[in-house]
Design a protein around this motif. Structure first.
Motif, mmCIF file in Angstrom:
data_model
loop_
_atom_site.group_PDB
_atom_site.id
_atom_site.type_symbol
_atom_site.label_atom_id
_atom_site.label_comp_id
_atom_site.label_asym_id
_atom_site.label_seq_id
_atom_site.Cartn_x
_atom_site.Cartn_y
_atom_site.Cartn_z
ATOM 1 N N LEU A 131 -33.987 35.314 -17.137
ATOM 2 C CA LEU A 131 -34.762 33.861 -16.730
ATOM 3 C C LEU A 131 -34.998 33.933 -15.147
ATOM 4 C CD1 LEU A 131 -31.975 31.396 -18.371
ATOM 5 C CD2 LEU A 131 -34.456 31.568 -19.056
ATOM 6 N N PRO A 168 -40.220 25.583 -20.154
ATOM 7 C CA PRO A 168 -40.210 26.825 -19.507
ATOM 8 C C PRO A 168 -41.102 27.260 -18.419
ATOM 9 C CG PRO A 168 -39.434 27.194 -21.620
ATOM 10 C CD PRO A 168 -40.282 26.028 -21.517
ATOM 11 N N LYS A 228 -33.710 23.710 -23.455
ATOM 12 C CA LYS A 228 -34.481 24.863 -23.167
ATOM 13 C C LYS A 228 -35.530 24.714 -21.982
ATOM 14 C CE LYS A 228 -37.505 28.275 -25.065
ATOM 15 N NZ LYS A 228 -38.273 28.771 -26.134
ATOM 16 N N SER A 251 -34.088 26.415 -18.212
ATOM 17 C CA SER A 251 -34.637 27.707 -18.043
ATOM 18 C C SER A 251 -35.236 27.395 -16.439
ATOM 19 C CB SER A 251 -35.930 27.901 -18.959
ATOM 20 O OG SER A 251 -36.932 26.613 -18.649
#
Length: 194
Positions: free
Chosen positions: A6, A68, A144, A148
């Motif tokens: 990440l 993301p 998510k 992220s």
């Protein structure tokens, strides 16, 4: 160890953002998507429900994400991670209407070009709409998107009853060039990729 990919992805995204070409001024909807996806936080303005400030504008900074980091462009939906303990969230419980401003001033772009945050060439977007809790089917997407970009959120105190929310966009104004604001409809905004 699981956070290393990440972090590498985030670092790559920052590097790409620093050298990426922004959309031209005549593509206001694309610019709005680009700016939101490039930003990790924004200024959320509510109408205060607090004693002594009731009915007055109240702005606060919130971490956000539309997906993301990286060139995929995100969903265009500003997601937030909120708790009822936060003063602006208390305002939203009384009146969910709000505005959200995001600016390229928080990215390397404006610094690289020596644009003051108030310079129209340092693009900023003003969204108007409301904050709504996401449903269970959208919670994984919001998680998510947010975790992220903001991995620290995963360790925030569980007893604060955090929840995922989104900014439901009804109006969009783009300031990215000289000559005033440009109006973009939500339909135009969601139909383009940054």
């Amino acid at each position: 160890m699981a956070r290393l990919p990440l972090l590498l992805c985030a670092a790559s995204a920052l590097l790409l953002a620093a050298v990426a070409t922004i959309p031209p001024p005549e593509e206001a909807a694309r610019m709005a998507r680009y700016v939101l996806h490039s930003c990790d936080w924004g200024a959320l303005a509510t109408l205060s429900a607090q004693e002594g400030l009731r009915g007055r504008p109240f702005a606060n900074i919130f971490s956000l994400s539309d997906g993301p980091p990286g060139p995929c462009g995100g969903s265009g939906v500003p997601y937030l991670y909120l708790t009822d303990m936060e003063i602006s969230v208390q305002d939203l419980e009384v009146n969910s209407n709000a505005s959200l401003t995001v600016s390229l001033a928080q990215t390397p772009y404006c610094r690289k070009h020596r644009y003051d945050p108030q310079n129209p060439l340092c693009a900023h977007i003003i969204f108007v709409g409301s904050i709504v809790k996401v449903n269970d089917s959208e919670a994984d997407l919001a998680k998510k998107a947010l975790f992220s970009r903001h991995p620290e959120m995963e360790s925030w105190p569980k007893d604060h009853n955090w929840f995922f929310a989104k900014f439901n966009i009804t109006n969009i104004w783009v300031l990215d060039y000289f000559g005033g604001l440009k109006i973009v409809t939500p339909e135009e905004y969601y139909s383009v990729k940054p």
